[in-house]
Motif scaffolding. Structure first.
Motif, PDB file in Angstrom:
ATOM      1  N   ILE A   1       0.845  -1.188   0.000  1.00  0.00           N
ATOM      2  CA  ILE A   1       0.000   0.000   0.000  1.00  0.00           C
ATOM      3  C   ILE A   1       0.887   1.247   0.000  1.00  0.00           C
ATOM      4  N   SER A   2       0.799   2.019  -1.072  1.00  0.00           N
ATOM      5  CA  SER A   2       1.584   3.255  -1.161  1.00  0.00           C
ATOM      6  C   SER A   2       0.776   4.377  -0.515  1.00  0.00           C
ATOM      7  N   ALA A   3       0.932   4.519   0.795  1.00  0.00           N
ATOM      8  CA  ALA A   3       0.082   5.411   1.584  1.00  0.00           C
ATOM      9  C   ALA A   3       0.562   6.854   1.598  1.00  0.00           C
ATOM     10  N   TRP A   4       1.819   7.094   1.207  1.00  0.00           N
ATOM     11  CA  TRP A   4       2.461   8.412   1.296  1.00  0.00           C
ATOM     12  C   TRP A   4       2.701   8.825   2.744  1.00  0.00           C
ATOM     13  N   ASP A   5       1.823   8.413   3.634  1.00  0.00           N
ATOM     14  CA  ASP A   5       1.957   8.717   5.058  1.00  0.00           C
ATOM     15  C   ASP A   5       1.192   7.640   5.819  1.00  0.00           C
ATOM     16  N   VAL A   6       1.903   6.722   6.457  1.00  0.00           N
ATOM     17  CA  VAL A   6       1.246   5.593   7.120  1.00  0.00           C
ATOM     18  C   VAL A   6       0.465   6.021   8.361  1.00  0.00           C
ATOM     19  N   PHE A   7       0.664   7.257   8.809  1.00  0.00           N
ATOM     20  CA  PHE A   7       0.016   7.722  10.038  1.00  0.00           C
ATOM     21  C   PHE A   7      -1.297   8.466   9.781  1.00  0.00           C
ATOM     22  N   LYS A   8      -1.608   8.739   8.527  1.00  0.00           N
ATOM     23  CA  LYS A   8      -2.726   9.612   8.206  1.00  0.00           C
ATOM     24  C   LYS A   8      -4.083   8.926   8.275  1.00  0.00           C
ATOM     25  N   GLU A   9      -5.122   9.779   8.305  1.00  0.00           N
ATOM     26  CA  GLU A   9      -6.487   9.312   8.134  1.00  0.00           C
ATOM     27  C   GLU A   9      -6.874   9.499   6.670  1.00  0.00           C
ATOM     28  N   PRO A  10      -7.960   8.886   6.231  1.00  0.00           N
ATOM     29  CA  PRO A  10      -8.390   9.060   4.837  1.00  0.00           C
ATOM     30  C   PRO A  10      -8.686  10.516   4.503  1.00  0.00           C
ATOM     31  N   VAL A  11      -8.580  10.854   3.216  1.00  0.00           N
ATOM     32  CA  VAL A  11      -8.907  12.218   2.790  1.00  0.00           C
ATOM     33  C   VAL A  11     -10.416  12.438   2.742  1.00  0.00           C
ATOM     34  N   GLU A  12     -11.184  11.365   2.566  1.00  0.00           N
ATOM     35  CA  GLU A  12     -12.634  11.498   2.491  1.00  0.00           C
ATOM     36  C   GLU A  12     -13.205  11.713   3.896  1.00  0.00           C
ATOM     37  N   PRO A  13     -13.830  12.865   4.155  1.00  0.00           N
ATOM     38  CA  PRO A  13     -14.317  13.193   5.505  1.00  0.00           C
ATOM     39  C   PRO A  13     -15.204  12.113   6.114  1.00  0.00           C
ATOM     40  N   ALA A  14     -16.059  11.507   5.304  1.00  0.00           N
ATOM     41  CA  ALA A  14     -16.989  10.510   5.837  1.00  0.00           C
ATOM     42  C   ALA A  14     -16.283   9.262   6.346  1.00  0.00           C
ATOM     43  N   LEU A  15     -15.042   9.041   5.924  1.00  0.00           N
ATOM     44  CA  LEU A  15     -14.303   7.838   6.312  1.00  0.00           C
ATOM     45  C   LEU A  15     -13.238   8.111   7.363  1.00  0.00           C
ATOM     46  N   GLN A  16     -13.176   9.332   7.840  1.00  0.00           N
ATOM     47  CA  GLN A  16     -12.184   9.690   8.849  1.00  0.00           C
ATOM     48  C   GLN A  16     -12.612   9.206  10.230  1.00  0.00           C
ATOM     49  N   GLY A  17     -11.693   9.330  11.181  1.00  0.00           N
ATOM     50  CA  GLY A  17     -11.945   8.833  12.527  1.00  0.00           C
ATOM     51  C   GLY A  17     -11.185   7.557  12.825  1.00  0.00           C
ATOM     52  N   ARG A  18     -10.521   7.034  11.833  1.00  0.00           N
ATOM     53  CA  ARG A  18      -9.646   5.868  11.983  1.00  0.00           C
ATOM     54  C   ARG A  18      -8.520   6.003  10.968  1.00  0.00           C
ATOM     55  N   SER A  19      -7.449   5.246  11.155  1.00  0.00           N
ATOM     56  CA  SER A  19      -6.299   5.374  10.267  1.00  0.00           C
ATOM     57  C   SER A  19      -6.601   4.815   8.886  1.00  0.00           C
ATOM     58  N   LEU A  20      -5.928   5.366   7.894  1.00  0.00           N
ATOM     59  CA  LEU A  20      -6.053   4.854   6.535  1.00  0.00           C
ATOM     60  C   LEU A  20      -5.629   3.392   6.474  1.00  0.00           C
ATOM     61  N   LEU A  21      -4.538   3.058   7.161  1.00  0.00           N
ATOM     62  CA  LEU A  21      -4.039   1.683   7.125  1.00  0.00           C
ATOM     63  C   LEU A  21      -5.053   0.689   7.665  1.00  0.00           C
ATOM     64  N   SER A  22      -5.837   1.118   8.659  1.00  0.00           N
ATOM     65  CA  SER A  22      -6.755   0.182   9.309  1.00  0.00           C
ATOM     66  C   SER A  22      -7.791  -0.390   8.345  1.00  0.00           C
ATOM     67  N   TYR A  23      -8.078   0.340   7.281  1.00  0.00           N
ATOM     68  CA  TYR A  23      -9.038  -0.162   6.301  1.00  0.00           C
ATOM     69  C   TYR A  23      -8.509  -1.410   5.586  1.00  0.00           C
ATOM     70  N   PHE A  24      -7.185  -1.587   5.610  1.00  0.00           N
ATOM     71  CA  PHE A  24      -6.573  -2.742   4.941  1.00  0.00           C
ATOM     72  C   PHE A  24      -6.107  -3.801   5.939  1.00  0.00           C
ATOM     73  N   THR A  25      -5.584  -3.367   7.087  1.00  0.00           N
ATOM     74  CA  THR A  25      -5.051  -4.336   8.051  1.00  0.00           C
ATOM     75  C   THR A  25      -6.147  -5.167   8.698  1.00  0.00           C
TER      76      THR A  25
END
Length: 362
Positions: free
Chosen positions: A246-270
């Motif tokens: 996963i090329s996340a650019w930043d493994v610590f970030k949340e998603p850019v889509e506001p409705a999907l924020q509140g958890r880490s981007l990585l968590s959607y895959f892990t």
């Protein structure tokens, strides 16, 4: 940090001696015709010697029309085999897995580099690209498969399919860029058919013992996170690949889509059921605690980019000292030359990241 130095096995039977991969890094050091230069072989083999469990090349274009930048590695011709064979031997002799990243730039292939009009899944006035015919799509699939066969012939352990960063496979995955009406367009299943046909073709012709990975963008680049997750689910369900990057650019970030924020981007895959497929990510993984964070999030391995540029032996330094503190940019040209980079690579870095190199005081 003990998990970093645990071996990681893949379904194909290959094993990484540790869980640190060298990220595929553009370096513009190849010859004009795509052959590996001695400078690029030196840069990569130093990372293998420095302890990376897997050493991956920069993106290697599978067709001359797919070249994304000057000085790019090629794997579209048998003339590339001697250099690739030499590199594979040097990487593997250091106990590192040797992997080529397969790539086609699509509408990101500059006309001034290729000498021709860029191609894409659908015509694009914005990018000055023409749409591929049905037959050309099938030829594109064959180009990737033949690239994998050349990598295997050269002695590499495997390949990674570049399906990220708005390059051609990412373009096919995107409803924004793919407006085809044949079996390669429309639903996400159809838009991902090119990727899955490439995977099946490589597996059939290179065998079950050949290491096979895929790189995906989780968002941006015309990709919606929910569709990226669905693509990952399909890859995990098929169990034809060995790893997903996963090329996340930043493994610590949340998603850019506001409705999907509140958890880490990585968590959607892990949190997905991935079976035996291994999962890793790249993006601002720099300090030892960043690597630890990746494992705490549930990743199997981490990819290092800038850290691998600054320290060819990052894994060895970390193994010898859990409190190792990597150098910070800017650093001098002399320092980077000593780390195995060439003047060509330094010029590229200076153009991409102006704060990376410390210029001498006048």
């Amino acid at each position: 940090m003990t998990k970093v130095f645990e071996a990681l096995s893949f379904p194909c039977g290959k094993t990484m001696t540790n869980r640190l991969m060298l990220a595929p890094l553009t370096n513009t050091q190849s010859e004009v015709d795509g052959r590996l230069s001695g400078e690029e072989i030196h840069w990569l083999s130093m990372r293998a010697k420095g302890g990376f469990g897997l050493t991956m090349t920069a993106a290697a274009h599978v067709n001359p029309l797919g070249q994304g930048f000057a000085g790019q590695l090629g794997i579209f011709s048998d003339k590339h085999l001697p250099g690739l064979s030499k590199l594979a031997d040097k990487i593997k002799s250091q106990g590192s897995l040797a992997v080529v990243q397969l790539h086609h730039a699509g509408f990101r292939a500059p006309r001034e580099v290729t000498g021709d009009i860029p191609v894409a899944p659908s015509p694009s006035e914005k990018f000055g690209a023409r749409g591929l015919s049905h037959g050309e799509v099938q030829s594109l699939i064959e180009d990737f498969i033949r690239g994998a066969e050349r990598a295997k012939q050269a002695g590499f352990d495997g390949v990674e399919i570049h399906g990220a960063h708005s390059y051609i496979i990412c373009q096919f995955l995107s409803a924004e860029f793919n407006r085809r009406t044949d079996e390669y367009g429309g639903s996400l299943k159809n838009r991902s058919k090119v990727l899955f046909d490439i995977i099946s073709g490589i597996r059939k012709r290179c065998g079950v013992g050949f290491l096979l990975g895929v790189r995906l963008s989780p968002e941006r680049h015309g990709i919606l996170l929910e569709e990226a997750v669905d693509t990952a689910k399909a890859l995990f369900a098929a169990q034809e690949i060995d790893f997903l990057d996963i090329s996340a650019w930043d493994v610590f970030k949340e998603p850019v889509e506001p409705a999907l924020q509140g958890r880490s981007l990585l968590s959607y895959f892990t949190t997905l059921d991935r079976g035996d497929v291994r999962l890793g990510a790249a993006g601002k993984v720099y300090m030892p605690e960043d690597i630890q964070y990746c494992f705490e999030q549930g990743l199997d391995f981490a990819l290092l980019g800038r850290a691998g540029i600054l320290h060819h032996n990052y894994p060895q330094l970390l193994r010898d000292n859990a409190n190792f503190v990597p150098n910070r940019t800017p650093v001098s040209r002399e320092y980077l030359l000593a780390e195995g980079l060439s003047e060509k690579f330094l010029d590229y870095i200076n153009g991409m990241w102006p704060d990376f190199i410390k210029e001498p005081e006048l």
